[in-house]
Design a protein around this motif. Sequence first.
Motif, PDB file in Angstrom:
ATOM      1  N   GLU A  29       1.708  -6.266  -5.538  1.00  0.00           N
ATOM      2  CA  GLU A  29       2.781  -6.293  -4.520  1.00  0.00           C
ATOM      3  C   GLU A  29       3.278  -4.954  -4.188  1.00  0.00           C
ATOM      4  OE1 GLU A  29       5.708  -9.530  -5.269  1.00  0.00           O
ATOM      5  OE2 GLU A  29       4.698  -9.769  -7.179  1.00  0.00           O
ATOM      6  N   SER A  30       3.393  -4.651  -2.888  1.00  0.00           N
ATOM      7  CA  SER A  30       4.203  -3.622  -2.407  1.00  0.00           C
ATOM      8  C   SER A  30       5.655  -3.853  -1.852  1.00  0.00           C
ATOM      9  CB  SER A  30       3.434  -2.858  -1.243  1.00  0.00           C
ATOM     10  OG  SER A  30       3.900  -1.476  -0.907  1.00  0.00           O
ATOM     11  N   CYS A  31       5.571  -4.478  -0.456  1.00  0.00           N
ATOM     12  CA  CYS A  31       6.697  -4.507   0.163  1.00  0.00           C
ATOM     13  C   CYS A  31       7.621  -5.747  -0.702  1.00  0.00           C
ATOM     14  CB  CYS A  31       6.508  -5.062   1.749  1.00  0.00           C
ATOM     15  SG  CYS A  31       5.583  -6.563   1.593  1.00  0.00           S
ATOM     16  N   THR A  32       7.128  -6.553  -1.418  1.00  0.00           N
ATOM     17  CA  THR A  32       7.927  -7.572  -2.256  1.00  0.00           C
ATOM     18  C   THR A  32       8.562  -7.049  -3.542  1.00  0.00           C
ATOM     19  OG1 THR A  32       6.039  -8.271  -2.959  1.00  0.00           O
ATOM     20  CG2 THR A  32       6.909  -9.542  -1.069  1.00  0.00           C
ATOM     21  N   GLY A  33       8.024  -5.949  -3.995  1.00  0.00           N
ATOM     22  CA  GLY A  33       8.703  -5.201  -5.281  1.00  0.00           C
ATOM     23  C   GLY A  33       8.665  -6.213  -6.417  1.00  0.00           C
ATOM     24  N   VAL A  55       3.388  -3.781  -9.392  1.00  0.00           N
ATOM     25  CA  VAL A  55       4.374  -3.482  -8.309  1.00  0.00           C
ATOM     26  C   VAL A  55       3.698  -1.977  -8.118  1.00  0.00           C
ATOM     27  CG1 VAL A  55       6.635  -3.034  -7.889  1.00  0.00           C
ATOM     28  CG2 VAL A  55       6.192  -4.936  -9.243  1.00  0.00           C
ATOM     29  N   THR A  56       3.014  -1.958  -7.069  1.00  0.00           N
ATOM     30  CA  THR A  56       2.663  -0.694  -6.357  1.00  0.00           C
ATOM     31  C   THR A  56       3.116  -0.374  -4.957  1.00  0.00           C
ATOM     32  OG1 THR A  56       0.619  -2.042  -5.239  1.00  0.00           O
ATOM     33  CG2 THR A  56       0.397  -1.108  -7.629  1.00  0.00           C
ATOM     34  N   TYR A  57       4.572   0.253  -5.186  1.00  0.00           N
ATOM     35  CA  TYR A  57       5.265   0.407  -4.006  1.00  0.00           C
ATOM     36  C   TYR A  57       4.592   1.716  -3.413  1.00  0.00           C
ATOM     37  CZ  TYR A  57       9.346  -0.633  -1.138  1.00  0.00           C
ATOM     38  OH  TYR A  57      10.406  -0.856  -0.265  1.00  0.00           O
ATOM     39  N   SER A  58       4.231   2.720  -4.143  1.00  0.00           N
ATOM     40  CA  SER A  58       3.928   3.940  -3.481  1.00  0.00           C
ATOM     41  C   SER A  58       2.231   4.023  -3.247  1.00  0.00           C
ATOM     42  CB  SER A  58       4.285   5.213  -4.418  1.00  0.00           C
ATOM     43  OG  SER A  58       3.449   5.133  -5.695  1.00  0.00           O
ATOM     44  N   ASN A  59       1.938   4.989  -2.706  1.00  0.00           N
ATOM     45  CA  ASN A  59       0.474   4.966  -2.630  1.00  0.00           C
ATOM     46  C   ASN A  59      -0.283   5.526  -3.814  1.00  0.00           C
ATOM     47  OD1 ASN A  59       0.661   4.297  -0.016  1.00  0.00           O
ATOM     48  ND2 ASN A  59       0.176   6.365   0.938  1.00  0.00           N
ATOM     49  N   GLU A  60       0.445   6.426  -4.355  1.00  0.00           N
ATOM     50  CA  GLU A  60      -0.010   6.755  -5.594  1.00  0.00           C
ATOM     51  C   GLU A  60      -0.376   5.801  -6.610  1.00  0.00           C
ATOM     52  OE1 GLU A  60       1.058  10.292  -9.145  1.00  0.00           O
ATOM     53  OE2 GLU A  60       2.661   9.356  -7.917  1.00  0.00           O
ATOM     54  N   ALA A  61       0.733   4.888  -6.754  1.00  0.00           N
ATOM     55  CA  ALA A  61       0.547   3.360  -7.710  1.00  0.00           C
ATOM     56  C   ALA A  61      -0.601   2.782  -7.226  1.00  0.00           C
ATOM     57  CB  ALA A  61       1.930   2.770  -7.806  1.00  0.00           C
ATOM     58  N   LYS A  62      -0.899   2.633  -5.903  1.00  0.00           N
ATOM     59  CA  LYS A  62      -1.724   1.808  -5.393  1.00  0.00           C
ATOM     60  C   LYS A  62      -3.327   2.366  -5.721  1.00  0.00           C
ATOM     61  CE  LYS A  62       0.464  -0.040  -1.193  1.00  0.00           C
ATOM     62  NZ  LYS A  62       1.828   0.626  -1.712  1.00  0.00           N
ATOM     63  N   ASN A  63      -3.347   3.664  -5.867  1.00  0.00           N
ATOM     64  CA  ASN A  63      -4.538   4.293  -6.360  1.00  0.00           C
ATOM     65  C   ASN A  63      -4.423   4.282  -7.871  1.00  0.00           C
ATOM     66  OD1 ASN A  63      -5.349   7.402  -7.184  1.00  0.00           O
ATOM     67  ND2 ASN A  63      -6.630   6.411  -5.569  1.00  0.00           N
ATOM     68  N   MET A  87      -6.176  -4.007  -2.705  1.00  0.00           N
ATOM     69  CA  MET A  87      -5.370  -4.087  -3.565  1.00  0.00           C
ATOM     70  C   MET A  87      -5.762  -5.639  -4.525  1.00  0.00           C
ATOM     71  SD  MET A  87      -1.740  -3.221  -1.594  1.00  0.00           S
ATOM     72  CE  MET A  87      -0.671  -4.046  -2.898  1.00  0.00           C
ATOM     73  N   ALA A  88      -6.091  -6.434  -3.695  1.00  0.00           N
ATOM     74  CA  ALA A  88      -6.420  -7.752  -4.159  1.00  0.00           C
ATOM     75  C   ALA A  88      -7.664  -7.682  -5.227  1.00  0.00           C
ATOM     76  CB  ALA A  88      -6.618  -9.046  -3.182  1.00  0.00           C
ATOM     77  N   GLU A  89      -8.655  -6.985  -4.579  1.00  0.00           N
ATOM     78  CA  GLU A  89      -9.679  -6.526  -5.635  1.00  0.00           C
ATOM     79  C   GLU A  89      -9.422  -6.027  -6.837  1.00  0.00           C
ATOM     80  OE1 GLU A  89     -13.734  -6.058  -2.987  1.00  0.00           O
ATOM     81  OE2 GLU A  89     -12.183  -4.743  -2.510  1.00  0.00           O
ATOM     82  N   GLY A  90      -8.597  -4.945  -6.597  1.00  0.00           N
ATOM     83  CA  GLY A  90      -8.226  -4.084  -7.734  1.00  0.00           C
ATOM     84  C   GLY A  90      -7.485  -4.863  -9.011  1.00  0.00           C
ATOM     85  N   ALA A  91      -6.470  -5.755  -8.424  1.00  0.00           N
ATOM     86  CA  ALA A  91      -5.825  -6.590  -9.454  1.00  0.00           C
ATOM     87  C   ALA A  91      -6.554  -7.698  -9.981  1.00  0.00           C
ATOM     88  CB  ALA A  91      -4.741  -7.463  -8.426  1.00  0.00           C
ATOM     89  N   LEU A  92      -7.366  -8.021  -9.360  1.00  0.00           N
ATOM     90  CA  LEU A  92      -8.551  -8.971  -9.966  1.00  0.00           C
ATOM     91  C   LEU A  92      -9.428  -8.246 -11.223  1.00  0.00           C
ATOM     92  CD1 LEU A  92      -9.204 -12.056  -9.405  1.00  0.00           C
ATOM     93  CD2 LEU A  92     -10.905 -11.313  -7.964  1.00  0.00           C
ATOM     94  N   GLU A  93      -9.955  -6.995 -10.715  1.00  0.00           N
ATOM     95  CA  GLU A  93     -10.571  -6.321 -11.572  1.00  0.00           C
ATOM     96  C   GLU A  93      -9.858  -5.827 -12.699  1.00  0.00           C
ATOM     97  OE1 GLU A  93     -12.031  -3.119  -9.079  1.00  0.00           O
ATOM     98  OE2 GLU A  93     -13.750  -4.654  -8.040  1.00  0.00           O
ATOM     99  N   ARG A  94      -8.666  -5.428 -12.746  1.00  0.00           N
ATOM    100  CA  ARG A  94      -7.828  -4.929 -13.637  1.00  0.00           C
ATOM    101  C   ARG A  94      -6.937  -5.916 -14.503  1.00  0.00           C
ATOM    102  NH1 ARG A  94      -9.244  -1.231 -10.144  1.00  0.00           N
ATOM    103  NH2 ARG A  94      -9.455   0.854 -10.777  1.00  0.00           N
ATOM    104  N   SER A  95      -7.375  -7.138 -14.253  1.00  0.00           N
ATOM    105  CA  SER A  95      -6.652  -8.274 -14.995  1.00  0.00           C
ATOM    106  C   SER A  95      -7.634  -9.322 -15.702  1.00  0.00           C
ATOM    107  CB  SER A  95      -5.853  -8.964 -14.126  1.00  0.00           C
ATOM    108  OG  SER A  95      -6.458  -9.732 -13.078  1.00  0.00           O
ATOM    109  N   ASN A  96      -6.988 -10.366 -16.337  1.00  0.00           N
ATOM    110  CA  ASN A  96      -7.771 -11.317 -16.936  1.00  0.00           C
ATOM    111  C   ASN A  96      -7.678 -12.567 -15.935  1.00  0.00           C
ATOM    112  OD1 ASN A  96      -8.673  -9.937 -18.948  1.00  0.00           O
ATOM    113  ND2 ASN A  96      -6.802 -10.063 -19.942  1.00  0.00           N
ATOM    114  N   ALA A  97      -7.057 -12.315 -14.650  1.00  0.00           N
ATOM    115  CA  ALA A  97      -7.247 -13.351 -13.650  1.00  0.00           C
ATOM    116  C   ALA A  97      -8.258 -13.880 -12.813  1.00  0.00           C
ATOM    117  CB  ALA A  97      -6.052 -13.083 -12.674  1.00  0.00           C
ATOM    118  N   ASP A  98      -8.214 -15.131 -12.523  1.00  0.00           N
ATOM    119  CA  ASP A  98      -9.221 -15.775 -11.634  1.00  0.00           C
ATOM    120  C   ASP A  98      -8.855 -15.509 -10.081  1.00  0.00           C
ATOM    121  OD1 ASP A  98     -10.724 -17.008 -14.022  1.00  0.00           O
ATOM    122  OD2 ASP A  98      -8.857 -17.763 -14.101  1.00  0.00           O
ATOM    123  N   LEU A  99      -7.598 -15.572  -9.633  1.00  0.00           N
ATOM    124  CA  LEU A  99      -7.020 -15.246  -8.496  1.00  0.00           C
ATOM    125  C   LEU A  99      -6.215 -14.220  -8.585  1.00  0.00           C
ATOM    126  CD1 LEU A  99      -6.374 -19.139  -7.729  1.00  0.00           C
ATOM    127  CD2 LEU A  99      -8.334 -17.790  -6.642  1.00  0.00           C
TER     128      LEU A  99
END
Length: 166
Positions: A29-33, A55-63, A87-99
Amino acid sequence: MTFPGNVSNKAERLLALCRARGLRVATAESCTGGLIAACLTEIAGSSDVVDRGFVTYSNEAKNDLLGVPEELLVRVGAVSEEVARAMAEGALERSNADLAVAVTGIAGPGGATDTKPVGLVHHACAGPDGAIVHRRVVYLGDRGGVRLATVETALDMLIDGAERRI
C-alpha cells in the motif's frame, strides 16, 4: 478503527473465501497507508489469512521492500499501472501469500499533475500463476473518501482473485 458495514462485509467475505480455499493474502500500500491491512486485521482471527502488509509510501520503500526498480519509478512515476503491477509482484514474491494486492495513487488534496489528477489510483492484484489484474480508477471526493474507496476496490479485487485463483 471501525470501517463502514459494506467494507467490513467485503473483508469478512474475503477472509471466509480464503479460509475455504486455503489462500493467504499480502498487501502493498502507498496511498492507503496500511488501511487495507487494517481493514482485514480488524476482524478477529484474520491471522490465518493475512500474511503481511507492506506500507511503501516513498519510492525508496517501494524499491527496498518490494523490489520495484528505481528506473521504473523514475521513468513512469510511482502513480502508474507499471508500478502497481511491480508492487503486487514484489509483495507476492516477498511473502508467503497466494494473492497480493497493491495500490498507488493520489489521495489529495495536493500532488496532482495535468495527467495524474487527485483521486487517481492504480490497483493491481497478483496471483500464484503470474497473472496480474489491473484497475485504474479516478475517485471523487476528499482524501478520506478516496482512501476508503481504494480499500473497497482492493477488497473486490482480492475477492475476484480468490474466486478465480488468478
